[in-house]
Each structure stands twice: as C-alpha cells, then as structure tokens.
Write a protein that holds these residues in place. Sequence first.
Motif, short mmCIF file in Angstrom:
data_model
loop_
_atom_site.label_atom_id
_atom_site.label_comp_id
_atom_site.label_asym_id
_atom_site.label_seq_id
_atom_site.Cartn_x
_atom_site.Cartn_y
_atom_site.Cartn_z
N PHE A 170 33.62 36.18 40.30
CA PHE A 170 34.78 36.52 39.72
C PHE A 170 34.72 36.94 38.33
O PHE A 170 35.13 37.77 37.90
N PHE A 171 33.62 35.98 37.67
CA PHE A 171 33.29 36.18 36.19
C PHE A 171 32.66 37.63 36.03
O PHE A 171 32.96 38.56 35.24
N VAL A 172 31.74 37.95 36.90
CA VAL A 172 30.83 38.97 36.72
C VAL A 172 31.38 40.29 37.13
O VAL A 172 31.55 41.33 36.43
N LEU A 173 32.54 40.55 38.10
CA LEU A 173 33.34 41.55 38.29
C LEU A 173 34.26 41.81 37.59
O LEU A 173 34.84 42.88 37.12
N VAL A 174 34.99 40.74 36.88
CA VAL A 174 35.68 40.75 35.85
C VAL A 174 35.38 41.32 34.62
O VAL A 174 35.63 42.48 34.13
N GLY A 175 34.08 40.76 34.21
CA GLY A 175 33.49 41.37 33.16
C GLY A 175 32.93 43.06 33.22
O GLY A 175 33.18 43.58 32.15
N SER A 176 32.46 43.20 34.59
CA SER A 176 32.04 44.52 34.90
C SER A 176 33.34 45.41 34.91
O SER A 176 33.16 46.60 34.21
N LEU A 177 34.53 45.18 35.31
CA LEU A 177 35.59 45.71 35.49
C LEU A 177 36.09 46.06 34.14
O LEU A 177 36.69 47.29 33.57
N PHE A 178 35.90 45.15 32.99
CA PHE A 178 36.47 45.63 31.68
C PHE A 178 35.32 46.22 30.76
O PHE A 178 35.70 46.46 29.62
#
Length: 375
Positions: free
Chosen positions: A356-364
């Motif tokens: 969740f952290f990785v993909l939220v960070g990647s998304l933004f």
Amino acid sequence: MLSKNKLDKQILFILFSGCFLVSNGITLNLSNLHQRIGNENSWIVLFFLTLITMLFTIRYKFVFTKKKLLFLVIWELFLLSVNISKYLHNEFSILEFLLYAILVPMVFLNSSIIRYRETFIVAIFISVLPYFYLFAPWNTLAILITIIGVTGLAFIVKKRPFVQYSYIIIFFLLIFLTEHRTSIITLIIIIFSTIFIKVYKTKIVKYIDILKMLIFLIIVACFAYLFYDNVLNALLNKWSSYNAQTSDIASLSSGRTDMWETVIKSGTSLLGNGETYFNHTFGIYHAHNHVFQILGAYGILSLFFFLILVIFILLEVFKHRNKLVYVYFFSAYFIVGLTEYIFFINTFFIYPSILFFVLVGSLFNEKRDIKVKCS
C-alpha cells in the motif's frame, strides 16, 4: 558488469523476499506470533521494513509537488486524529506516530520509490509461494494470495492469451479451495470487469476472440463444477442458518452486521473508543471492515479524514487508469477491506501494508495524468 540501479534492485529483491517470507509467517500467526509480538506492537514490523526501504531511497532527492503536498496534508490530518484518539485511550506510542507521520512519507513518497515498484511486487509474489504447503480453507492465507494475485494481473494481461488464461484458472482454483467468500467475490468482480473492459475497448471483435473467451469460461465452469462443494460452502453455507421470517442478515455475514449496527447505535463518538473496543465489546480484535474499525476505534473525525484520503487516492488511480497495477491493487485492497480489516494501522497484514505504501508513493510520483475531456 551490473549497473548501480540493477544491483540495488537485486539486493532489495533478496532482502525483501526474505523479510516478506518471515512477515507472512507473522501474518498467518504461525507459532502464536501475534501473541508473542502483541497486537498493539504490529507496527514494529512495519518500522523495521520501512528502515530497510529507506536505505534504498534516502540518497535520492525528495521532490515536492502540489498534488503530493495536498496528499500529505490529508495524510497528516488523518494520523493526527488517530493518534489523538490513541493518546486519550492510553494507546499512544511516539515511535509509532513518528513512523507513520514522518518516516513513511519520507521513504515511500520519495520519487525513487517508483523504480522499485515491480521489485517489491515480485518479492511479495515469491514470498507467498512457500506457504502453499499450508494450503487449506483459511481466510488469512486467502487474503495474502488474493492481494498479490490480483496485483499480478496487471502484468499478466499483457502476456499471450495462453499465459493469461492459465494464470487466471490457477488463481481461481487456489481461491476456490480456500473457501474464503470475500476473496472469491473479489476475484469474480475483477476478472469479469477485466473481460468486459477488454471487449468494450476492442473496436473490432473477431470470432476467434469470442471463441477463446467461451473456451476460457467453459474451463472455469468445469473447475467450478469439480470444486462445487468448496464454492457452494464458501458462498452459500450461511444460508443454512438464515431465518427468513426474522430476516437475520447477521447469520449471513458471520455476525458482522450485528457488530456494525452496534457500532453505529452505541459505539460512535468523535474520537472513538480505543483499539481494544472491539475485543472488549464483541470478543474480536477487529471489525472486519475498514470503515467500522476506524469509526469504532478512532472515531468520526478519523473516519472523515480516512474517507477523504481514500477518495483522493481513487481519483488519482482514475487519472492513471492506464497503469493497471494501481487499478488492480487498490480495487482488491478496498474490496477486501469491505469485510476484512487489512489497513496498515494496528494490523498484522504486513506485506499488504508495505505494498500500500509503495503503490501510494508510486502513484503520487507518476508524471503524467490522463486528461479527461468534458463534453
């Protein structure tokens, strides 16, 4: 000779394959690890994994954007409200607060996190495979398989049809055998949504494509028939205890609706009732739902900021809907969250939290949005 970037990815892959292998054992509560660590200390595992990730991201510059700053404001307001609740109920930990409020944004919102996105996904996929030897009707194992399995679809849909169909059939088979209703329903929704979108986007539908789809559906139906008892038991066994005269929906939801109804009627307050509320009131540690867990434990204020956070993330996913990894992961994450609690605060679902952290960070940190034309 390997480049620095490739070497970093290989080291990260090896480290996190091992770390996730261990953390999955914690998630599955092997050797009573939940009791040994303590439910209130589950964040320590995330703290350790975040520190390891920081070794790979800290040397890169943190790039601020308006979008990222807005997300950070919402994120910090949510965490502040949660930790005010924790403080009032004597559950506050300064290190846990610093982890989520400072360390997680600093590490996972760093622009470099996007280069490690696929490495994390592959490491998680590999780390789940050894636990197949424990395969049985088991909700927790089903969730671990479902989250990474659905996320993997983002890469499988780009492969040859044989690889796509083989992956989906095996995935279906594994989830059916776990007899976990939420995972089965999540998979059915996502698979058929994928098929519908694929057909809808195809300008000219060839007969051979229709034939392939029919063959695929026939194979899936055959597997469903072979494992009919597992599927029927998972989806419909609660109907045996359903009383149509009293319309007892709780019997269909394993008592979840009774618990949620009680939270709304008598467990709602501005700053919540504390993380032990569900255990003391219902004899169960979590509410089996993101919304009701946050509402009951941390209160209306935290739920308000949580919903804004979710909406903000989903809007960003929509803007980047051509990047299927976000569409598949967040779809699975929030659908599962309707009847299970896997959100990162006070949970032993370790790899889903890190992903969740990785993909939220990647998304933004994605550079381009899809422009939506208004007619």
